[in-house]
Write a protein that holds these residues in place. Structure first.
Motif, PDB file in Angstrom:
ATOM      1  N   LYS A  36     -50.801  84.258 -43.725  1.00 20.94           N
ATOM      2  CA  LYS A  36     -49.554  84.053 -43.039  1.00 20.94           C
ATOM      3  C   LYS A  36     -48.545  83.365 -43.734  1.00 20.94           C
ATOM      4  N   ALA A  37     -48.775  82.250 -44.159  1.00 14.62           N
ATOM      5  CA  ALA A  37     -47.991  81.473 -45.023  1.00 14.62           C
ATOM      6  C   ALA A  37     -47.318  82.256 -46.287  1.00 14.62           C
ATOM      7  N   ARG A  38     -48.086  82.935 -46.784  1.00 16.55           N
ATOM      8  CA  ARG A  38     -47.926  83.830 -47.887  1.00 16.55           C
ATOM      9  C   ARG A  38     -46.703  85.004 -47.324  1.00 16.55           C
ATOM     10  N   GLN A  39     -47.011  85.632 -46.328  1.00 17.98           N
ATOM     11  CA  GLN A  39     -46.063  86.545 -45.820  1.00 17.98           C
ATOM     12  C   GLN A  39     -44.840  86.212 -45.332  1.00 17.98           C
ATOM     13  N   ASP A  42     -43.905  81.109 -47.925  1.00 20.88           N
ATOM     14  CA  ASP A  42     -44.190  79.703 -48.153  1.00 20.88           C
ATOM     15  C   ASP A  42     -45.312  79.761 -49.205  1.00 20.88           C
ATOM     16  N   THR A  43     -44.905  80.093 -50.356  1.00 26.53           N
ATOM     17  CA  THR A  43     -45.953  79.876 -51.440  1.00 26.53           C
ATOM     18  C   THR A  43     -46.782  78.624 -51.634  1.00 26.53           C
ATOM     19  N   ASP A  44     -46.091  77.724 -51.689  1.00 25.95           N
ATOM     20  CA  ASP A  44     -46.643  76.198 -51.773  1.00 25.95           C
ATOM     21  C   ASP A  44     -47.879  76.006 -50.810  1.00 25.95           C
ATOM     22  N   SER A  45     -47.559  76.406 -49.280  1.00 26.04           N
ATOM     23  CA  SER A  45     -48.654  76.065 -48.269  1.00 26.04           C
ATOM     24  C   SER A  45     -49.372  77.124 -48.348  1.00 26.04           C
ATOM     25  N   ALA A  46     -49.324  78.261 -48.744  1.00 23.20           N
ATOM     26  CA  ALA A  46     -50.205  79.149 -49.021  1.00 23.20           C
ATOM     27  C   ALA A  46     -51.227  78.757 -50.226  1.00 23.20           C
ATOM     28  N   TYR A  47     -50.621  78.445 -51.348  1.00 24.60           N
ATOM     29  CA  TYR A  47     -51.414  77.963 -52.300  1.00 24.60           C
ATOM     30  C   TYR A  47     -52.624  76.938 -52.032  1.00 24.60           C
ATOM     31  N   GLY A  68     -53.918  83.053 -58.172  1.00 19.90           N
ATOM     32  CA  GLY A  68     -53.392  83.653 -59.455  1.00 19.90           C
ATOM     33  C   GLY A  68     -52.193  84.486 -59.253  1.00 19.90           C
ATOM     34  N   LEU A  69     -51.982  85.288 -58.144  1.00 15.08           N
ATOM     35  CA  LEU A  69     -50.952  85.864 -57.938  1.00 15.08           C
ATOM     36  C   LEU A  69     -49.589  84.939 -57.900  1.00 15.08           C
ATOM     37  N   ILE A  70     -49.828  83.997 -56.981  1.00 15.51           N
ATOM     38  CA  ILE A  70     -48.876  82.973 -56.739  1.00 15.51           C
ATOM     39  C   ILE A  70     -48.441  82.386 -58.030  1.00 15.51           C
ATOM     40  N   LEU A  71     -49.207  81.970 -59.023  1.00 19.29           N
ATOM     41  CA  LEU A  71     -49.043  81.332 -60.267  1.00 19.29           C
ATOM     42  C   LEU A  71     -48.356  82.226 -61.205  1.00 19.29           C
ATOM     43  N   LEU A  72     -48.538  83.553 -60.981  1.00 17.90           N
ATOM     44  CA  LEU A  72     -47.724  84.593 -61.860  1.00 17.90           C
ATOM     45  C   LEU A  72     -46.301  84.726 -61.628  1.00 17.90           C
ATOM     46  N   GLU A  73     -46.352  84.754 -60.157  1.00 18.75           N
ATOM     47  CA  GLU A  73     -45.159  85.085 -59.761  1.00 18.75           C
ATOM     48  C   GLU A  73     -44.025  83.724 -60.311  1.00 18.75           C
ATOM     49  N   LYS A  74     -44.745  82.686 -60.165  1.00 19.65           N
ATOM     50  CA  LYS A  74     -43.964  81.244 -60.639  1.00 19.65           C
ATOM     51  C   LYS A  74     -44.036  81.196 -62.093  1.00 19.65           C
ATOM     52  N   GLU A  75     -44.426  82.055 -62.702  1.00 20.38           N
ATOM     53  CA  GLU A  75     -44.478  82.112 -64.105  1.00 20.38           C
ATOM     54  C   GLU A  75     -45.237  80.976 -64.861  1.00 20.38           C
ATOM     55  N   LYS A  76     -46.276  80.476 -64.095  1.00 22.97           N
ATOM     56  CA  LYS A  76     -47.124  79.491 -64.511  1.00 22.97           C
ATOM     57  C   LYS A  76     -48.227  80.026 -65.408  1.00 22.97           C
TER      58      LYS A  76
END
Length: 228
Positions: A36-39, A42-47, A68-76
């Motif tokens: 839900k947080a991802r949707q 709120d990617t930080d909470s989702a992570y 991994g997807l969240i980190l890729l989106e943030k280019e980490k």
């Protein structure tokens, strides 16, 4: 006394079942909260929630995948690569017990694809094997076939890539992604006319904000084509 003992035993069993159900509900809710947080963006909470889920062995393969997807989106990139190793291990353990989950095979393939983009890493063949497993279960799945064609293109197997991607655009004529990678594959084979045709299809049918539109426009300019 015997009746009292039996009643107490029943109460204990009921309490254990209740607590077990409560724990399972809390675990399921933890992953649901992350989704839900991802949707909601709120990617930080989702992570953090995915991380907790993985630590508690709650769908760790999916949790690591989403992290991994969240980190890729943030280019980490470095962090994403480290998490991908955990994802691979978790998927392998999960698939040993659930070999008929085609989506899990696809997600594992996607992890291998992204890992192979890192310098010095070549896991494309592993991606192909995982995609073939997925396709054995979900025959002719267009998303799985797209990725199979893409991987063949990336490793230079031009004929196999053309076979898969051409079949896709013939069956799903509006599949923008397939048109783009088919065009790129033609370009690598020095077949500029067919490449132009499929790049042009992308420009004619994709939104200008779409990444494939922008990439196709750039490639067309290089080979002397353009919007009509």
């Amino acid at each position: 006394m015997r009746k009292i003992g039996m009643i107490n035993s029943v109460l204990v069993v009921c309490l254990v079942l209740f607590l077990s159900g409560l724990v399972l509900a809390q675990e399921a809710d933890l992953f649901t909260q992350a989704q839900k947080a991802r949707q909601q963006g709120d990617t930080d909470s989702a992570y953090r929630l995915y991380e907790q889920a993985a630590e508690q062995d709650i769908r760790p393969h999916d949790a690591y995948f989403e992290m991994g997807l969240i980190l890729l989106e943030k280019e980490k990139w470095s962090q994403a690569y480290r998490i991908s190793g955990k994802a691979v291990k978790a998927f392998q353990e999960y698939l040993n017990l659930n070999p008929n989950d085609d989506n899990a095979w696809f997600r594992l393939a996607y992890v291998y694809e992204n890992r192979s983009l890192a310098p010095g890493v070549n896991e494309w063949k592993k991606a192909i094997e995982a995609l073939q497993k997925a396709l054995e279960i979900s025959l002719e799945n267009p998303q799985y076939l797209l990725h199979l064609g893409y991987v063949y293109y990336k490793i230079g197997e031009r004929e196999e890539a053309e076979k898969v991607l051409l079949n896709l655009v013939n069956r799903y004529s509006d599949y923008i992604d397939a048109h783009y990678y088919l065009a790129m594959n033609y370009l690598e084979r020095q077949d500029k006319e067919n490449a132009k045709q499929h790049f042009q299809y992308v420009l004619d049918n994709a939104n200008q904000n779409n990444s494939y539109y922008q990439w196709a426009e750039k490639e067309l300019k290089k080979i002397g084509g353009g919007t009509q």
